[in-house]
Design a protein around this motif. Sequence first.
Motif, PDB file in Angstrom:
ATOM      1  N   ASN A   1       0.850  -1.191   0.000  1.00  0.00           N
ATOM      2  CA  ASN A   1       0.000   0.000   0.000  1.00  0.00           C
ATOM      3  C   ASN A   1       0.887   1.244   0.000  1.00  0.00           C
ATOM      4  O   ASN A   1       2.106   1.165   0.217  1.00  0.00           O
ATOM      5  CB  ASN A   1      -0.964   0.015   1.205  1.00  0.00           C
ATOM      6  N   GLU A   2       0.270   2.389  -0.234  1.00  0.00           N
ATOM      7  CA  GLU A   2       1.038   3.627  -0.366  1.00  0.00           C
ATOM      8  C   GLU A   2       1.700   4.027   0.942  1.00  0.00           C
ATOM      9  O   GLU A   2       2.815   4.572   0.938  1.00  0.00           O
ATOM     10  CB  GLU A   2       0.123   4.742  -0.866  1.00  0.00           C
ATOM     11  N   GLU A   3       1.065   3.754   2.066  1.00  0.00           N
ATOM     12  CA  GLU A   3       1.670   4.070   3.364  1.00  0.00           C
ATOM     13  C   GLU A   3       2.978   3.289   3.550  1.00  0.00           C
ATOM     14  O   GLU A   3       3.979   3.823   4.047  1.00  0.00           O
ATOM     15  CB  GLU A   3       0.693   3.731   4.487  1.00  0.00           C
ATOM     16  N   ALA A   4       2.969   2.022   3.139  1.00  0.00           N
ATOM     17  CA  ALA A   4       4.197   1.205   3.231  1.00  0.00           C
ATOM     18  C   ALA A   4       5.287   1.759   2.321  1.00  0.00           C
ATOM     19  O   ALA A   4       6.467   1.740   2.677  1.00  0.00           O
ATOM     20  CB  ALA A   4       3.891  -0.233   2.879  1.00  0.00           C
ATOM     21  N   VAL A   5       4.888   2.282   1.155  1.00  0.00           N
ATOM     22  CA  VAL A   5       5.853   2.899   0.252  1.00  0.00           C
ATOM     23  C   VAL A   5       6.523   4.095   0.914  1.00  0.00           C
ATOM     24  O   VAL A   5       7.763   4.247   0.885  1.00  0.00           O
ATOM     25  CB  VAL A   5       5.170   3.330  -1.060  1.00  0.00           C
TER      26      VAL A   5
END
Length: 317
Positions: free
Chosen positions: A307-311
């Motif tokens: 997900n974008e948060e992990a990115v």
Amino acid sequence: MTVYIAHRLFAAHDRSLAADFADRIARKVGPDRIFLPFCDTDEEDLVAEVKGRRLFELDRERLGRLDAMVAVLHGPSLDDGVCMEIGYAAASGVPVVVLTTDFQTYSMTEAGTHLEFPDPLLQAVATRIVRVAKLGPPPLSPAPGQSRFQEFQARNVAQTNTALDAAVDAVLDLPGRAPLPAGSPSAIGTPVYVEASPYTAWDRDHLAEACADAGHTVVVPQRFTASDPITGALADLAAVRSASRLLADVSGPETPPGAALLIGAALASGVRTAAFQPRPTLTHAHGREPNWRNLMIQYAVDAHLDNEEAVLSWLAA
């Protein structure tokens, strides 16, 4: 000369084809000079605490000390493990012979340059491509009692034999290793190279936008829009080897071939890499831990993001 034979492991016909090639080249350079994955890692009988990781380590160890690679590739869906190994070899200066009996060529547009493979990176890094696109000739006088199916099979065998013999000759005629210049940081900072998946929408790149919004300089692929796809592909390879990080979207039925190749090149070049895959699917093999992608991809990357948060967290680390 030490030769590494890269091939799709999960199909009996590809294993058989690779073994046939290994036997032919071994007659020229000696069997101890050949590494045939699956066969020489004894995959079915290997016992290890984390078997997939151990197989990756064994293959990478061999990738680090070879003189030539032969890669067997067929069709528009190219094996991601093989493509990763090609990228590792190419970035290490190892000459690569690609063997194919695919009768199709590919292009970005209807009137565009015809390419040997769907992603121009494969053609750009190959030292030689052995392509035998036509069946062997039909017999002048069919054998008595031979069905048309047996005749067709014989023509395929003839085509394969021609391709294998040509690949042996190509390997014996290869130049020596010629390491690529080491990647160097961009003049505008240490960019993040973002490789989108062709299985996602082309009109937007949320990963590149997320990296840019986080304050990073972003580099995106040139090869799909360049007037000369091969030149664009070589620019992409150089950009990855000069980047601070590679963020590759590996979404799809398997890792897209260009992304897989760049992951291998990044690993050989010491570039930190993350694989983005919001909807992972697992593969399972006897005695091996579940893998969320081909094990050569899974263990080549530093992080698996969904997900974008992990990115953003990975970029900040």
